[in-house]
Design an enzyme around this catalytic site. Structure first.
Site, PDB file in Angstrom:
ATOM      1  CB  CYS A 184      59.511 -32.965 -41.413  1.00 46.30           C
ATOM      2  SG  CYS A 184      58.405 -31.646 -40.864  1.00 46.30           S
ATOM      3  CB  CYS A 218      55.796 -30.079 -39.025  1.00 42.16           C
ATOM      4  SG  CYS A 218      56.294 -28.832 -40.235  1.00 42.16           S
ATOM      5  CE  LYS A 237      61.799 -25.469 -41.063  1.00 43.55           C
ATOM      6  NZ  LYS A 237      61.337 -26.748 -41.594  1.00 43.55           N
ATOM      7  NE  ARG A 283      56.543 -23.170 -45.114  1.00 44.02           N
ATOM      8  CZ  ARG A 283      56.304 -22.365 -44.101  1.00 44.02           C
ATOM      9  NH1 ARG A 283      55.365 -21.446 -44.201  1.00 44.02           N
ATOM     10  NH2 ARG A 283      56.985 -22.499 -42.991  1.00 44.02           N
ATOM     11  NE  ARG A 316      55.968 -25.347 -42.130  1.00 41.28           N
ATOM     12  CZ  ARG A 316      55.014 -26.015 -42.760  1.00 41.28           C
ATOM     13  NH1 ARG A 316      53.934 -26.410 -42.109  1.00 41.28           N
ATOM     14  NH2 ARG A 316      55.121 -26.292 -44.044  1.00 41.28           N
ATOM     15  CD  GLU A 346      64.450 -25.859 -30.360  1.00 40.58           C
ATOM     16  OE1 GLU A 346      63.556 -25.166 -29.852  1.00 40.58           O
ATOM     17  OE2 GLU A 346      64.324 -27.083 -30.582  1.00 40.58           O
ATOM     18  CE  LYS A 384      64.595 -25.301 -43.737  1.00 43.13           C
ATOM     19  NZ  LYS A 384      64.056 -26.641 -43.742  1.00 43.13           N
ATOM     20  CB  SER A 426      63.190 -22.361 -51.631  1.00 50.90           C
ATOM     21  OG  SER A 426      62.294 -21.971 -50.606  1.00 50.90           O
TER      22      SER A 426
HETATM   23  C1  PBG Z   1      59.838 -28.600 -43.550  1.00 49.25           C
HETATM   24  C2  PBG Z   1      60.851 -27.955 -44.395  1.00 49.25           C
HETATM   25  C3  PBG Z   1      60.749 -26.697 -45.003  1.00 49.25           C
HETATM   26  C4  PBG Z   1      61.939 -26.498 -45.693  1.00 49.25           C
HETATM   27  C5  PBG Z   1      62.706 -27.627 -45.519  1.00 49.25           C
HETATM   28  N1  PBG Z   1      62.038 -28.512 -44.702  1.00 49.25           N
HETATM   29  C6  PBG Z   1      59.653 -25.745 -45.091  1.00 49.25           C
HETATM   30  C7  PBG Z   1      58.897 -25.299 -43.946  1.00 49.25           C
HETATM   31  O1  PBG Z   1      59.298 -25.338 -42.794  1.00 49.25           O
HETATM   32  O2  PBG Z   1      57.792 -24.850 -44.242  1.00 49.25           O
HETATM   33  C8  PBG Z   1      62.252 -25.279 -46.484  1.00 49.25           C
HETATM   34  C9  PBG Z   1      63.454 -25.347 -47.323  1.00 49.25           C
HETATM   35  C10 PBG Z   1      63.536 -24.290 -48.344  1.00 49.25           C
HETATM   36  O3  PBG Z   1      62.822 -23.278 -48.318  1.00 49.25           O
HETATM   37  O4  PBG Z   1      64.381 -24.443 -49.232  1.00 49.25           O
HETATM   38  N2  PBG Z   1      59.922 -29.971 -43.529  1.00 49.25           N
END
Ligand code: PBG
Length: 318
Positions: free
Chosen positions: A120, A130, A193, A203, A216, A232, A247, A273
């Site tokens: 990404c 992204c 996602k 982020r 996004r 998807e 996710k 997170s």
């Molecule tokens: C994007 C990505 C994100 C996370 C993992 N890969 C953030 C987003 O989509 O903004 C988030 C993972 C997390 O919050 O632990 N490459």
């Protein structure tokens, strides 16, 4: 007095019988540990909203990887924060980029650790989206860059790639890109996602990838949509995804279960997170029992259908 005919409590009577009938057990084999790598030497930047996690320069990353391996965790997923960000995230497609250098170092020092990369661009672009962006993120231009990105990652030692950008056609493009360069044995873990508020700590602090304008929602899925996640995923499977990842995890257990049942593929879930931060923050205040809630959250994710769990709890630190 009413006497029940069925007595479920017989099998709950003591720890021995409960241990014998337990359906779901979480083990280190289930875990994938996310790690954040930054340029420079001897640098550790603790991530305050994700206690126990830190951005690390490659020398510390290698030490951390050894600790993780010694704990019995087999796999890590790497996120890189480059020295310079630009409009198309060029560090991500460079063989000298932060992730490639980290891969080479890890493969050399800890060869038995299974290395997964984030495919990404949001950590690498100066606008935080992204892929390269005009009015919107340019889908097909991103696919071309993704093909380059995964090939340099594979050349540097990645064992698996995980595209997280939610671009249309990304799995097919990546499969073609890898196969053309002789990497037909590298699996793809693709994301279902959602455009989630639970990515906040990642982020803001961990990946420094907050979009500088907009959000996004034009590429990540609406949290309200379950059928869309199935569609998807069907496309990702058709394009050649080996593993599907859902996710975030806990707020989307219904999606996880549907995807597991519908496709029967190895299925991963990312306890992101914000999910981690909520538990940590409540436990810090004494409002929740940390270990108990940690284990319960991981067990429910596995029970709902996850074969693999990406989680910041891997080391149970903090
Ligand atoms: C994007 C990505 C994100 C996370 C993992 N890969 C953030 C987003 O989509 O903004 C988030 C993972 C997390 O919050 O632990 N490459």
């Amino acid at each position: 007095m009413f006497t029940p005919y069925y007595r479920m409590r017989r099998l709950r009577k003591n720890p021995q019988i409960r241990n014998m009938v337990r359906e779901t057990i979480v083990t280190p084999n289930d875990f994938i540990y996310p790690l954040f790598v930054i340029p420079g030497k001897d640098k550790i930047n603790p991530i305050s909203s994700m206690p126990g996690n830190a951005q690390m320069s490659i020398d510390h990353l290698v030490k951390e990887a050894k600790i993780v391996r010694d704990l019995g965790i087999q796999s890590v997923i790497l996120f890189g924060i480059p020295e310079h960000k630009d409009a198309c995230g060029s560090d991500a497609t460079s063989e000298n980029g932060i992730i490639c250098r980290a891969l080479v170092a890890l493969k050399k020092a800890v060869p038995e650790l299974y290395l997964i990369t984030d495919a990404c661009f949001c950590e690498y672009t100066d606008h935080g989206h992204c892929g390269p962006k005009g009015n919107e993120v340019d889908n097909d231009a991103t696919l071309e860059l993704l093909q380059k990105q995964v090939v340099v990652q594979a050349k540097s030692g990645a064992d698996m790639v995980a595209p997280s950008g939610m671009m249309d056609g990304m799995v097919g493009a990546i499969r073609e890109g890898l196969d053309n360069e002789g990497f037909e044995n590298i699996p793809i873990m693709s994301y279902a996602k959602f455009a989630s508020g639970f990515y906040g700590p990642f982020r803001e602090e961990a990946a420094e990838s907050t979009p500088q304008f907009g959000d996004r929602s034009s590429y990540q899925m609406d949290p309200a949509n379950g059928n869309e996640a199935i569609r998807e995923t069907a496309l990702d499977v058709e394009e050649g995804a080996d593993i599907i990842m859902v996710k975030p995890a806990m707020p989307y257990l219904d999606i996880l279960q549907r995807i597991k049942n519908e496709f029967g593929l190895p299925t991963a879930a990312y306890q992101v997170s914000g999910e981690f931060a909520m538990i940590k923050a409540a436990a810090e205040r004494g409002w929740l029992d940390h270990d108990r809630v940690m284990l319960e959250s991981l067990t429910s994710i596995k029970r709902a259908g996850a074969d693999l769990i990406l989680t910041y709890f891997c080391k149970r630190s903090g």
